[in-house]
Design a protein around this motif. Structure first.
Motif, mmCIF file in Angstrom:
data_model
loop_
_atom_site.group_PDB
_atom_site.id
_atom_site.type_symbol
_atom_site.label_atom_id
_atom_site.label_comp_id
_atom_site.label_asym_id
_atom_site.label_seq_id
_atom_site.Cartn_x
_atom_site.Cartn_y
_atom_site.Cartn_z
ATOM 1 N N ARG A 251 0.846 -1.210 0.000
ATOM 2 C CA ARG A 251 0.000 0.000 0.000
ATOM 3 C C ARG A 251 0.873 1.249 0.000
ATOM 4 N N GLU B 179 2.625 1.659 -3.371
ATOM 5 C CA GLU B 179 1.679 2.131 -4.385
ATOM 6 C C GLU B 179 1.398 3.618 -4.201
ATOM 7 N N LEU B 180 1.249 4.029 -2.945
ATOM 8 C CA LEU B 180 1.020 5.452 -2.670
ATOM 9 C C LEU B 180 2.211 6.273 -3.144
ATOM 10 N N GLU C 53 4.344 5.558 -5.476
ATOM 11 C CA GLU C 53 4.337 5.582 -6.939
ATOM 12 C C GLU C 53 3.308 6.570 -7.479
ATOM 13 N N THR C 54 2.227 6.751 -6.743
ATOM 14 C CA THR C 54 1.176 7.685 -7.151
ATOM 15 C C THR C 54 1.576 9.130 -6.871
ATOM 16 N N LEU C 55 2.191 9.374 -5.699
ATOM 17 C CA LEU C 55 2.464 10.749 -5.274
ATOM 18 C C LEU C 55 3.802 11.304 -5.770
ATOM 19 N N TYR C 56 4.810 10.478 -5.918
ATOM 20 C CA TYR C 56 6.120 10.981 -6.318
ATOM 21 C C TYR C 56 6.109 11.745 -7.639
ATOM 22 N N ARG D 132 3.831 13.703 -8.881
ATOM 23 C CA ARG D 132 3.340 15.061 -8.637
ATOM 24 C C ARG D 132 4.359 15.855 -7.822
#
Length: 152
Positions: free
Chosen positions: A83, A86-87, A89-92, A94
């Protein structure tokens, strides 16, 4: 912005010395931003404080990318925290976009082209970045702290 910084220190202070130091640097960066932002139209007259702010900005951004994010990702991998990874990978991505804009601001100031409009935009970018970083810290450290307690 300062209030959210204090809340982050209350939530995660003491969890990890690196993050504690980084959150302190964030607090100092916010204070410097607020001081300069009190009269953004007079930035040209505040070259030394502006240079100091830009130095702090670059130091903060660098510490995030080359120390804190690596630590958070390393911890997520060590605890097999899917988790958290994945977070990240999603936030980096931006955070990377914001970083480029922050560094572009620093470059403008180095060229003597720092204007109030860009300085005001910087505040919104910093606020967004801090929120994204807080999310990473909360998810990764909260999960790891609980897992470490279970393993102990």
């Amino acid at each position: 912005m300062l209030e959210s910084c204090q809340n982050a220190q209350e939530r995660w202070g003491g969890v990890h010395k690196l993050i504690d130091r980084w959150l302190l640097e964030r607090h100092e960066l916010i204070q410097a931003y607020d001081t300069l932002g009190a009269h953004p139209d007079a930035l040209a007259e505040k070259q030394k404080p502006l240079q100091e702010f830009c130095g702090s900005l670059v130091d903060y951004v660098s510490a995030g990318h080359f120390e804190v994010y690596e630590q958070l990702t390393g911890e997520a991998k060590a605890f097999n925290d899917k988790r958290g990874l994945e977070l990240a990978e999603t936030l980096y991505p931006r955070i990377d976009v914001i970083t480029e804009k922050l560094l572009a601001f620093n470059d403008l100031c180095d060229e003597g082209k720092c204007v109030a409009e860009k300085f005001k935009e910087l505040g919104g970018l910093l606020h967004e970045r801090f929120e994204l970083e807080d999310c990473l810290i909360e998810v990764l450290h909260t999960a790891h702290k609980q897992k470490a307690a279970v393993q102990a």
